[in-house]
Every structure is written in C-alpha cells, then in structure tokens.
Design a protein around this motif. Structure first.
Motif, PDB file in Angstrom:
ATOM      1  N   ARG A  46      46.682  44.032  35.335  1.00  0.00           N
ATOM      2  CA  ARG A  46      46.947  43.489  36.667  1.00  0.00           C
ATOM      3  C   ARG A  46      45.668  43.291  37.477  1.00  0.00           C
ATOM      4  O   ARG A  46      45.487  42.270  38.131  1.00  0.00           O
ATOM      5  CB  ARG A  46      47.926  44.423  37.398  1.00  0.00           C
ATOM      6  CG  ARG A  46      48.283  44.049  38.793  1.00  0.00           C
ATOM      7  CD  ARG A  46      49.134  42.808  39.027  1.00  0.00           C
ATOM      8  NE  ARG A  46      49.896  42.334  37.927  1.00  0.00           N
ATOM      9  CZ  ARG A  46      49.989  41.032  37.577  1.00  0.00           C
ATOM     10  NH1 ARG A  46      49.362  40.101  38.242  1.00  0.00           N
ATOM     11  NH2 ARG A  46      50.725  40.662  36.564  1.00  0.00           N
ATOM     12  N   ASP A  47      44.732  44.249  37.424  1.00  0.00           N
ATOM     13  CA  ASP A  47      43.506  44.132  38.215  1.00  0.00           C
ATOM     14  C   ASP A  47      42.679  42.916  37.793  1.00  0.00           C
ATOM     15  O   ASP A  47      42.114  42.219  38.636  1.00  0.00           O
ATOM     16  CB  ASP A  47      42.674  45.417  38.156  1.00  0.00           C
ATOM     17  CG  ASP A  47      42.184  45.761  36.753  1.00  0.00           C
ATOM     18  OD1 ASP A  47      42.960  45.621  35.774  1.00  0.00           O
ATOM     19  OD2 ASP A  47      41.015  46.165  36.616  1.00  0.00           O
ATOM     20  N   LEU A  48      42.621  42.627  36.498  1.00  0.00           N
ATOM     21  CA  LEU A  48      41.860  41.468  36.024  1.00  0.00           C
ATOM     22  C   LEU A  48      42.543  40.159  36.411  1.00  0.00           C
ATOM     23  O   LEU A  48      41.877  39.210  36.846  1.00  0.00           O
ATOM     24  CB  LEU A  48      41.668  41.538  34.509  1.00  0.00           C
ATOM     25  CG  LEU A  48      40.794  42.672  33.997  1.00  0.00           C
ATOM     26  CD1 LEU A  48      40.793  42.699  32.469  1.00  0.00           C
ATOM     27  CD2 LEU A  48      39.369  42.565  34.536  1.00  0.00           C
TER      28      LEU A  48
ATOM     29  N   ILE B 142      40.708  37.354  38.847  1.00  0.00           N
ATOM     30  CA  ILE B 142      40.537  35.952  38.462  1.00  0.00           C
ATOM     31  C   ILE B 142      41.225  35.053  39.491  1.00  0.00           C
ATOM     32  O   ILE B 142      40.675  34.024  39.897  1.00  0.00           O
ATOM     33  CB  ILE B 142      41.061  35.679  37.040  1.00  0.00           C
ATOM     34  CG1 ILE B 142      40.216  36.444  36.019  1.00  0.00           C
ATOM     35  CG2 ILE B 142      41.028  34.174  36.731  1.00  0.00           C
ATOM     36  CD1 ILE B 142      40.794  36.451  34.610  1.00  0.00           C
ATOM     37  N   SER B 143      42.408  35.440  39.954  1.00  0.00           N
ATOM     38  CA  SER B 143      43.123  34.630  40.940  1.00  0.00           C
ATOM     39  C   SER B 143      42.354  34.555  42.261  1.00  0.00           C
ATOM     40  O   SER B 143      42.472  33.568  42.985  1.00  0.00           O
ATOM     41  CB  SER B 143      44.534  35.167  41.182  1.00  0.00           C
ATOM     42  OG  SER B 143      44.523  36.304  42.014  1.00  0.00           O
TER      43      SER B 143
ATOM     44  N   LYS C   1      45.841  30.912  41.557  1.00  0.00           N
ATOM     45  CA  LYS C   1      46.612  31.844  42.391  1.00  0.00           C
ATOM     46  C   LYS C   1      47.854  32.361  41.675  1.00  0.00           C
ATOM     47  O   LYS C   1      48.326  33.461  41.934  1.00  0.00           O
ATOM     48  CB  LYS C   1      47.008  31.187  43.717  1.00  0.00           C
ATOM     49  CG  LYS C   1      45.827  30.692  44.531  1.00  0.00           C
ATOM     50  CD  LYS C   1      44.862  31.795  44.863  1.00  0.00           C
ATOM     51  CE  LYS C   1      43.692  31.270  45.683  1.00  0.00           C
ATOM     52  NZ  LYS C   1      42.467  31.989  45.454  1.00  0.00           N
ATOM     53  N   MET C   2      48.399  31.566  40.749  1.00  0.00           N
ATOM     54  CA  MET C   2      49.613  31.975  40.038  1.00  0.00           C
ATOM     55  C   MET C   2      49.393  33.208  39.170  1.00  0.00           C
ATOM     56  O   MET C   2      50.342  33.870  38.774  1.00  0.00           O
ATOM     57  CB  MET C   2      50.165  30.820  39.194  1.00  0.00           C
ATOM     58  CG  MET C   2      49.423  30.530  37.909  1.00  0.00           C
ATOM     59  SD  MET C   2      47.768  29.808  38.115  1.00  0.00           S
ATOM     60  CE  MET C   2      48.129  28.246  38.865  1.00  0.00           C
ATOM     61  N   LEU C   3      48.133  33.552  38.882  1.00  0.00           N
ATOM     62  CA  LEU C   3      47.867  34.734  38.064  1.00  0.00           C
ATOM     63  C   LEU C   3      48.281  36.024  38.768  1.00  0.00           C
ATOM     64  O   LEU C   3      48.517  37.033  38.110  1.00  0.00           O
ATOM     65  CB  LEU C   3      46.391  34.800  37.669  1.00  0.00           C
ATOM     66  CG  LEU C   3      45.932  33.768  36.639  1.00  0.00           C
ATOM     67  CD1 LEU C   3      44.443  33.894  36.380  1.00  0.00           C
ATOM     68  CD2 LEU C   3      46.721  33.885  35.350  1.00  0.00           C
ATOM     69  N   LYS C   4      48.387  35.992  40.086  1.00  0.00           N
ATOM     70  CA  LYS C   4      48.850  37.187  40.812  1.00  0.00           C
ATOM     71  C   LYS C   4      50.258  37.582  40.391  1.00  0.00           C
ATOM     72  O   LYS C   4      50.608  38.745  40.420  1.00  0.00           O
ATOM     73  CB  LYS C   4      48.799  36.940  42.320  1.00  0.00           C
ATOM     74  CG  LYS C   4      47.421  36.982  42.881  1.00  0.00           C
ATOM     75  CD  LYS C   4      47.423  36.859  44.383  1.00  0.00           C
ATOM     76  CE  LYS C   4      45.988  36.911  44.879  1.00  0.00           C
ATOM     77  NZ  LYS C   4      45.895  36.874  46.326  1.00  0.00           N
TER      78      LYS C   4
ATOM     79  N   THR D 138      30.409  31.547  35.060  1.00  0.00           N
ATOM     80  CA  THR D 138      29.568  32.733  35.264  1.00  0.00           C
ATOM     81  C   THR D 138      30.389  33.933  35.734  1.00  0.00           C
ATOM     82  O   THR D 138      30.250  35.039  35.208  1.00  0.00           O
ATOM     83  CB  THR D 138      28.450  32.422  36.274  1.00  0.00           C
ATOM     84  OG1 THR D 138      27.680  31.327  35.777  1.00  0.00           O
ATOM     85  CG2 THR D 138      27.541  33.620  36.494  1.00  0.00           C
ATOM     86  N   GLY D 139      31.273  33.721  36.711  1.00  0.00           N
ATOM     87  CA  GLY D 139      32.075  34.817  37.254  1.00  0.00           C
ATOM     88  C   GLY D 139      33.031  35.400  36.230  1.00  0.00           C
ATOM     89  O   GLY D 139      33.158  36.622  36.105  1.00  0.00           O
ATOM     90  N   ILE D 140      33.691  34.547  35.467  1.00  0.00           N
ATOM     91  CA  ILE D 140      34.636  35.023  34.460  1.00  0.00           C
ATOM     92  C   ILE D 140      33.898  35.663  33.293  1.00  0.00           C
ATOM     93  O   ILE D 140      34.335  36.687  32.763  1.00  0.00           O
ATOM     94  CB  ILE D 140      35.577  33.884  34.021  1.00  0.00           C
ATOM     95  CG1 ILE D 140      36.548  33.600  35.174  1.00  0.00           C
ATOM     96  CG2 ILE D 140      36.318  34.229  32.738  1.00  0.00           C
ATOM     97  CD1 ILE D 140      37.416  32.395  35.009  1.00  0.00           C
ATOM     98  N   ARG D 141      32.758  35.087  32.925  1.00  0.00           N
ATOM     99  CA  ARG D 141      31.960  35.698  31.852  1.00  0.00           C
ATOM    100  C   ARG D 141      31.575  37.127  32.243  1.00  0.00           C
ATOM    101  O   ARG D 141      31.682  38.054  31.431  1.00  0.00           O
ATOM    102  CB  ARG D 141      30.698  34.861  31.595  1.00  0.00           C
ATOM    103  CG  ARG D 141      29.820  35.460  30.504  1.00  0.00           C
ATOM    104  CD  ARG D 141      28.563  34.644  30.261  1.00  0.00           C
ATOM    105  NE  ARG D 141      28.871  33.481  29.449  1.00  0.00           N
ATOM    106  CZ  ARG D 141      28.434  32.249  29.711  1.00  0.00           C
ATOM    107  NH1 ARG D 141      27.690  32.021  30.763  1.00  0.00           N
ATOM    108  NH2 ARG D 141      28.751  31.262  28.906  1.00  0.00           N
ATOM    109  N   GLU D 142      31.153  37.311  33.477  1.00  0.00           N
ATOM    110  CA  GLU D 142      30.756  38.638  33.946  1.00  0.00           C
ATOM    111  C   GLU D 142      31.960  39.585  34.014  1.00  0.00           C
ATOM    112  O   GLU D 142      31.896  40.719  33.523  1.00  0.00           O
ATOM    113  CB  GLU D 142      30.107  38.509  35.326  1.00  0.00           C
ATOM    114  CG  GLU D 142      29.589  39.805  35.885  1.00  0.00           C
ATOM    115  CD  GLU D 142      28.926  39.593  37.230  1.00  0.00           C
ATOM    116  OE1 GLU D 142      29.384  40.207  38.213  1.00  0.00           O
ATOM    117  OE2 GLU D 142      27.950  38.807  37.288  1.00  0.00           O
ATOM    118  N   LEU D 143      33.059  39.129  34.600  1.00  0.00           N
ATOM    119  CA  LEU D 143      34.252  39.966  34.764  1.00  0.00           C
ATOM    120  C   LEU D 143      34.804  40.447  33.421  1.00  0.00           C
ATOM    121  O   LEU D 143      35.166  41.615  33.274  1.00  0.00           O
ATOM    122  CB  LEU D 143      35.343  39.183  35.514  1.00  0.00           C
ATOM    123  CG  LEU D 143      36.668  39.900  35.709  1.00  0.00           C
ATOM    124  CD1 LEU D 143      36.514  41.095  36.653  1.00  0.00           C
ATOM    125  CD2 LEU D 143      37.716  38.926  36.237  1.00  0.00           C
ATOM    126  N   LEU D 144      34.845  39.546  32.438  1.00  0.00           N
ATOM    127  CA  LEU D 144      35.456  39.874  31.147  1.00  0.00           C
ATOM    128  C   LEU D 144      34.439  40.299  30.087  1.00  0.00           C
ATOM    129  O   LEU D 144      34.790  40.439  28.913  1.00  0.00           O
ATOM    130  CB  LEU D 144      36.286  38.687  30.647  1.00  0.00           C
ATOM    131  CG  LEU D 144      37.424  38.250  31.578  1.00  0.00           C
ATOM    132  CD1 LEU D 144      38.147  37.030  31.005  1.00  0.00           C
ATOM    133  CD2 LEU D 144      38.396  39.384  31.851  1.00  0.00           C
TER     134      LEU D 144
END
Length: 169
Positions: free
Chosen positions: A53-55, A59-60, A67-70, A126-132
């Motif tokens: 859920r946190d990831l 991302i959302s 936003k639908m990822l929430k 860049t943001g998703i690469r870092e997050l995941l």
C-alpha cells in the motif's frame, strides 16, 4: 473470452474493489506479458509486482496520472533492461507489446486494469527508479494498475475508416 471480444471490449478501469488480486492471476498476467513479441526475441523486459500500500500511494503522489493506484490492490511495473545487446533500440515497442498483452490478460481474467505511462517522462523515470530501487541500466517504462473492477464500462467502437489508406497516403 475470445481474442477479438477481449480486444473490442477492453476498457481502462480506474476504480477497484478492495479485494486482493490472487498471485495466480498476477502470474498469468505476467506470463501474457512475457509472451509478447520482441525484436530479435531479445525480451528486454523485467516486471515488478507492487502490492504494498505505501508504494502504491507514493507512486500515485509522484505521478499526476496515477491517482487510481490509491485504490488499486496491485500494480505491475514494466521495465526494460538497457544492456540487451542487439536490438536495444526497440525496447519501447517490446515493452509496449508486453503491456498490451497484460491489459488483455487482465480483462480476460475479469479484472480491471489501466496503462500508466512512465517513460519518457524523466522526472517519473528517476523518481520511480529511486522508489523501487531499480538499477540504473533498467528503465521503468509503464505501470498497469490491476484489481477487481468497481466500475463497468462497455466497449466502444473505435474503427475509423477515414484513417485507412490503400497502398499510399
């Protein structure tokens, strides 16, 4: 579901029930993605299953069109390995084919899904690469939100004869 029926009735679904998507369903969707054609059969793709859920919420928040990822119980991130040797210039087409196969597979399984573009928006990549924690030589290409649909949308005819040209423009 017949192939043509799946193609003609698939719609982007952005609202989901809270029920989890089974691992078997996710694996079937991944198998469909890996069955896509790829240039030289290089298969440059990697996939990340996201069901924390946190990831999904992070991302959302970072992606203006996710936003639908929430409310989604899961998402699949399609990535491309840039170290694929021979046909590396075709990874966008390869990952697009995998993404579409996965959307059709989700629909066939009775799930709702929507394609969320990531590449070529550098800030999102860049943001998703870092997050995941995606390695530098791997590019996040797209995400597919999946879940049991909480909305129903009928298929829409999209065939447009005026866009067909015989033998030349």
């Amino acid at each position: 579901m017949e192939t043509m029926d799946a193609i003609f009735t698939r719609r982007s679904i952005r609202k989901y029930l809270p029920d989890p998507v089974s691992r078997d369903m996710i694996e079937n969707i991944l198998k469909a993605g890996m069955s896509a054609p790829s240039a030289g059969n290089e298969q440059p793709w990697h996939f990340i299953i996201i069901d924390r859920r946190d990831l999904l919420e992070k991302i959302s928040e970072m992606h203006p069109y996710a936003k639908m990822l929430k409310g989604a119980p899961a998402a699949l991130m399609i990535c491309a390995d840039q170290n694929v040797p021979k046909f590396k210039d075709f990874w966008v087409q390869d990952c697009s084919a995998a993404s579409e196969n996965m959307l059709l597979a989700a629909h066939d399984l009775g799930l709702g899904a929507v394609w969320i573009g990531v590449y070529p928006a550098e800030k999102l990549v860049t943001g998703i690469r870092e997050l995941l924690k995606i390695p530098e030589h791997v590019t996040p290409f797209s995400a597919i939100a999946i879940g049991h649909p909480a909305e129903e949308k009928p298929g829409q005819p999209r065939y447009e004869a005026s866009r067909i040209h015989d033998n030349s423009w």
